[in-house]
Design a protein around this motif. Sequence first.
Motif, PDB file in Angstrom:
ATOM      1  N   CYS A 168      10.905 -27.918  32.283  1.00 49.70           N
ATOM      2  CA  CYS A 168       9.521 -28.279  31.932  1.00 49.70           C
ATOM      3  C   CYS A 168       9.104 -27.541  30.664  1.00 49.70           C
ATOM      4  O   CYS A 168       9.250 -26.323  30.583  1.00 49.70           O
ATOM      5  CB  CYS A 168       8.576 -27.929  33.081  1.00 49.70           C
TER       6      CYS A 168
ATOM      7  N   CYS B 203       5.722 -25.195  31.927  1.00 46.93           N
ATOM      8  CA  CYS B 203       5.813 -24.041  32.837  1.00 46.93           C
ATOM      9  C   CYS B 203       7.233 -23.490  32.953  1.00 46.93           C
ATOM     10  O   CYS B 203       7.440 -22.472  33.606  1.00 46.93           O
ATOM     11  CB  CYS B 203       5.262 -24.394  34.224  1.00 46.93           C
TER      12      CYS B 203
ATOM     13  N   CYS C  84       7.178 -32.890  35.161  1.00 48.71           N
ATOM     14  CA  CYS C  84       7.247 -31.752  36.094  1.00 48.71           C
ATOM     15  C   CYS C  84       6.378 -32.006  37.321  1.00 48.71           C
ATOM     16  O   CYS C  84       5.207 -32.389  37.181  1.00 48.71           O
ATOM     17  CB  CYS C  84       6.760 -30.504  35.343  1.00 48.71           C
TER      18      CYS C  84
ATOM     19  N   CYS D  69       3.305 -29.135  37.175  1.00 46.89           N
ATOM     20  CA  CYS D  69       2.201 -29.152  36.199  1.00 46.89           C
ATOM     21  C   CYS D  69       2.105 -30.451  35.424  1.00 46.89           C
ATOM     22  O   CYS D  69       1.207 -30.609  34.594  1.00 46.89           O
ATOM     23  CB  CYS D  69       2.354 -27.965  35.238  1.00 46.89           C
TER      24      CYS D  69
HETATM   25 ZN    ZN Z   1       5.891 -27.617  34.698  1.00 42.73          ZN
END
Ligand code: ZN
Length: 216
Positions: free
Chosen positions: A130, A133, A150, A153
């Motif tokens: 990702c 994050c 992701c 997030c």
């Molecule tokens: Zn993420």
Amino acid sequence: MNLVFLGPPGAGKGTQAGLISRRYGIPQISTGEILRAAVAAQTPMGIRAKGFMDAGVLVPDDVVVGIVEERIVQPDCTPGFILDGFPRTVPQADALAKMLKGMTREIEHVISFEMDPSVLIDRIVGRRTCKVCGRGYHIVHDPPQVAGKCDGCGGELYQREDDCQETVQRRLDVYEVQTAPLKAYYAGEGLLRQVDALASIEDVQSSICQVVASHI
Ligand code: ZN
Ligand code: AP5
């Protein structure tokens, strides 16, 4: 609970560090992730590190030791931490011992991810990460619910630049020469706990939890 996750590229250190971090409420300190963030932000450290990382070789010890020294004194590390991808050389391990001694703390377990090297390339080449994050996925073994996004997030997933075939082989060779000797180093200190990293993500996690529980 102060842990070190030791193992070759693609063995699952980052995946397990994320899970164990959430489970026990202790931070994951990934030197690779901190370095990638510095490269993306084009900080002086990132500019210095980029060439080493792209080539699949280790960033100089003084850079990574400095990263860990700064991070480990943060208040969220007081209950414990997971070092993911550090130390990777004997001088880094010596520097870690010295810094912890100064804080009257010590490593309790070095979790060694054991697996057949032939599987590592498949794991690395199928990895997606990702952008927001840093969470890792695998297109076959751990896919996101929505392709390319992701689960945590919603950030976009990308393939790491150092995850191409040639660089991966170099990283595996570097591991054997520079990092694998740490197994004997930590076995000598009675801290090495070997887990079967070829098992499923859930089973590897259970093995780590068992190790941690049985040594408390
Ligand atoms: Zn993420
Ligand atoms: P770093 O980011 O630390 O990379 P690495 O050690 O090469 O490790 P990886 O991130 O490739 O693998 P991993 O074990 O975390 O596996 P993952 O969980 O993602 O370092 C990158 C670079 O930064 C280095 O080359 C170096 O240049 C520099 N660097 C960093 N630290 C340094 C240091 N201390 N000193 C000097 N230089 C440093 O899993 C891999 C894939 O497999 C994923 O897709 C995952 O979903 C999947 N997977 C995980 N577990 C399983 C399972 N049990 N079954 C099936 N699939 C699985």
